[in-house]
Write a protein that holds these residues in place. Structure first.
Motif, PDB file in Angstrom:
ATOM      1  N   GLY A 167       0.796  -1.220   0.000  1.00 25.09           N
ATOM      2  CA  GLY A 167       0.000   0.000   0.000  1.00 25.09           C
ATOM      3  C   GLY A 167       0.826   1.266   0.000  1.00 25.09           C
ATOM      4  N   ARG A 168       2.168   1.150  -0.028  1.00 25.10           N
ATOM      5  CA  ARG A 168       3.022   2.342  -0.061  1.00 25.10           C
ATOM      6  C   ARG A 168       3.850   2.354  -1.341  1.00 25.10           C
ATOM      7  N   TYR A 169       4.190   3.550  -1.779  1.00 20.71           N
ATOM      8  CA  TYR A 169       5.027   3.693  -2.966  1.00 20.71           C
ATOM      9  C   TYR A 169       5.761   5.026  -2.893  1.00 20.71           C
ATOM     10  N   VAL A 170       6.766   5.162  -3.731  1.00 17.84           N
ATOM     11  CA  VAL A 170       7.536   6.404  -3.802  1.00 17.84           C
ATOM     12  C   VAL A 170       7.089   7.159  -5.049  1.00 17.84           C
ATOM     13  N   ASP A 171       6.590   8.391  -4.868  1.00 22.53           N
ATOM     14  CA  ASP A 171       6.068   9.149  -6.008  1.00 22.53           C
ATOM     15  C   ASP A 171       7.194   9.801  -6.806  1.00 22.53           C
ATOM     16  N   ALA A 172       6.808  10.564  -7.811  1.00 30.71           N
ATOM     17  CA  ALA A 172       7.789  11.183  -8.714  1.00 30.71           C
ATOM     18  C   ALA A 172       8.679  12.191  -8.009  1.00 30.71           C
ATOM     19  N   ASP A 173       8.203  12.738  -6.901  1.00 30.91           N
ATOM     20  CA  ASP A 173       8.996  13.704  -6.146  1.00 30.91           C
ATOM     21  C   ASP A 173       9.888  13.040  -5.105  1.00 30.91           C
ATOM     22  N   GLY A 174       9.874  11.705  -5.075  1.00 27.39           N
ATOM     23  CA  GLY A 174      10.716  10.992  -4.122  1.00 27.39           C
ATOM     24  C   GLY A 174      10.126  10.916  -2.731  1.00 27.39           C
ATOM     25  N   LYS A 175       8.808  11.168  -2.636  1.00 25.18           N
ATOM     26  CA  LYS A 175       8.151  11.087  -1.340  1.00 25.18           C
ATOM     27  C   LYS A 175       7.351   9.790  -1.219  1.00 25.18           C
ATOM     28  N   ILE A 176       7.220   9.306   0.027  1.00 25.97           N
ATOM     29  CA  ILE A 176       6.456   8.077   0.267  1.00 25.97           C
ATOM     30  C   ILE A 176       4.974   8.414   0.317  1.00 25.97           C
ATOM     31  N   SER A 177       4.211   7.729  -0.503  1.00 23.49           N
ATOM     32  CA  SER A 177       2.767   7.936  -0.532  1.00 23.49           C
ATOM     33  C   SER A 177       2.046   6.625  -0.235  1.00 23.49           C
ATOM     34  N   THR A 178       0.766   6.773   0.068  1.00 27.52           N
ATOM     35  CA  THR A 178      -0.061   5.612   0.388  1.00 27.52           C
ATOM     36  C   THR A 178      -1.151   5.453  -0.645  1.00 27.52           C
ATOM     37  N   ILE A 179      -1.345   4.211  -1.107  1.00 26.60           N
ATOM     38  CA  ILE A 179      -2.387   3.922  -2.085  1.00 26.60           C
ATOM     39  C   ILE A 179      -3.727   3.884  -1.379  1.00 26.60           C
ATOM     40  N   ASN A 180      -4.696   4.604  -1.945  1.00 28.49           N
ATOM     41  CA  ASN A 180      -6.054   4.584  -1.405  1.00 28.49           C
ATOM     42  C   ASN A 180      -6.970   3.849  -2.374  1.00 28.49           C
ATOM     43  N   ARG A 181      -8.064   3.344  -1.848  1.00 28.48           N
ATOM     44  CA  ARG A 181      -9.060   2.679  -2.678  1.00 28.48           C
ATOM     45  C   ARG A 181     -10.450   3.120  -2.247  1.00 28.48           C
ATOM     46  N   ILE A 182     -11.425   2.883  -3.093  1.00 34.59           N
ATOM     47  CA  ILE A 182     -12.800   3.226  -2.760  1.00 34.59           C
ATOM     48  C   ILE A 182     -13.376   2.157  -1.853  1.00 34.59           C
ATOM     49  N   SER A 183     -14.002   2.583  -0.775  1.00 32.44           N
ATOM     50  CA  SER A 183     -14.604   1.639   0.167  1.00 32.44           C
ATOM     51  C   SER A 183     -15.675   0.809  -0.504  1.00 32.44           C
ATOM     52  N   SER A 184     -15.790  -0.470  -0.110  1.00 31.77           N
ATOM     53  CA  SER A 184     -16.804  -1.364  -0.655  1.00 31.77           C
ATOM     54  C   SER A 184     -18.168  -1.105  -0.053  1.00 31.77           C
ATOM     55  N   ASN A 185     -18.226  -0.227   0.938  1.00 33.20           N
ATOM     56  CA  ASN A 185     -19.502   0.111   1.574  1.00 33.20           C
ATOM     57  C   ASN A 185     -20.246   1.115   0.704  1.00 33.20           C
TER      58      ASN A 185
END
Length: 281
Positions: free
Chosen positions: A74-92
């Motif tokens: 759920g984490r990745y490094v973006d184009a600016d070299g910062k750590i970001s978190t992947i979000n998803r749409i809730s199933s609710n």
């Protein structure tokens, strides 16, 4: 006052049931007589064995946080070299919102997990420490220049307690361990009429094999039993003792209806006799 035959029989059943109290209700009788050196030698490992269906929370950390970020789900490094978190749409569907992608890994039927970048890693049948070592060896030195720290936690350590207990249910441990006494305490303790000498433990092992054991917690030696410490997904069933079994019998519906009719006739007859006696007086 006159009693019908049925009334006498019913009274005898009630008396018999009330007298059938359990003779042995104590746990681990005379446990204090077990030598301390024997208890100390019987220390058991609390590290659970990973099985299919388990949920694991795995976190990889290191001095270079940018380098280890992709190995955390759920984490990745973006184009600016910062750590970001992947979000998803809730199933609710009733309340659509963003939520953080779960970090949990579900162990599949083959005992494997799908780990970021690395791919399939077999974890079934391993302890948490062994899983951590497997992950370390998979990413260092192939992907990282420094050996990372891998923390593995089991998120679904739970047992089921049913039968003659005060609060049957599924109970989860937050510290990834549970003893038999802790499970029984969570279930509100055994009912007074629970059979302490015939408790059944159902267990499914990491390799899929199953075990069934009868436990006697009246016996002090159960404290030394390998089943005193539980495994995740253990199922405990407390059988009712003879008193509870006898008091829970049920009549055939036809017989029950017949008794109701006879009882009604008896009541009417008693009323008629009473009226006749009053008339005579």
């Amino acid at each position: 006052m006159r009693f019908s035959g049925l009334s006498i029989i019913a009274l005898m059943v009630v008396i018999a049931s009330s007298c059938a109290t359990p003779k042995k209700v104590t746990y681990f009788e005379d446990a204090e007589t077990i030598p301390a050196e024997i208890l100390s030698r019987n220390t058991q490992s609390f590290d659970p064995i990973i099985s299919p269906g388990d949920l694991l929370n795995i976190e990889v950390t290191g001095a270079n946080v940018i380098a280890v970020a992709p190995f955390n789900r759920g984490r990745y490094v973006d184009a600016d070299g910062k750590i970001s978190t992947i979000n998803r749409i809730s199933s609710n569907t009733s309340n659509t919102s963003n939520e953080t992608l779960t970090e949990y890994y579900l162990v599949n039927a083959n005992g494997n997990i799908d780990f970021p970048i690395v791919g399939t890693i077999h974890v079934g049948g391993l302890t948490k420490a062994q899983v951590a070592t497997e992950i370390q060896d998979a990413i260092f030195p192939k992907y990282l220049t420094e050996k990372p720290v891998v923390d593995v936690r089991l998120m679904n350590f739970r047992v089921t307690v049913a039968g003659a207990v005060k609060s049957p249910g599924v109970y989860q441990s937050k510290n990834e361990r549970m003893t038999f006494l802790e499970a029984i305490a969570m279930a509100g303790d055994l009912d007074i009429r629970g059979d302490r000498e015939n408790i059944i433990l159902y267990r499914t092992n990491a390799d899929g094999t199953r075990e069934v054991h009868r436990l006697d917690i009246h016996d002090k030696n159960f404290l030394l039993s390998p089943y005193f410490t539980l495994q995740q997904n253990d199922f405990i069933y407390v059988e009712p003792n003879k008193s509870l079994k006898q008091s829970s019998w049920q009549l055939n519906p036809g017989v029950s209806a017949a008794i109701t009719v006879v009882g009604g006739i008896s009541s009417v007859a008693s009323l008629v006799i009473g009226i006749v006696n009053l008339t005579k007086n």
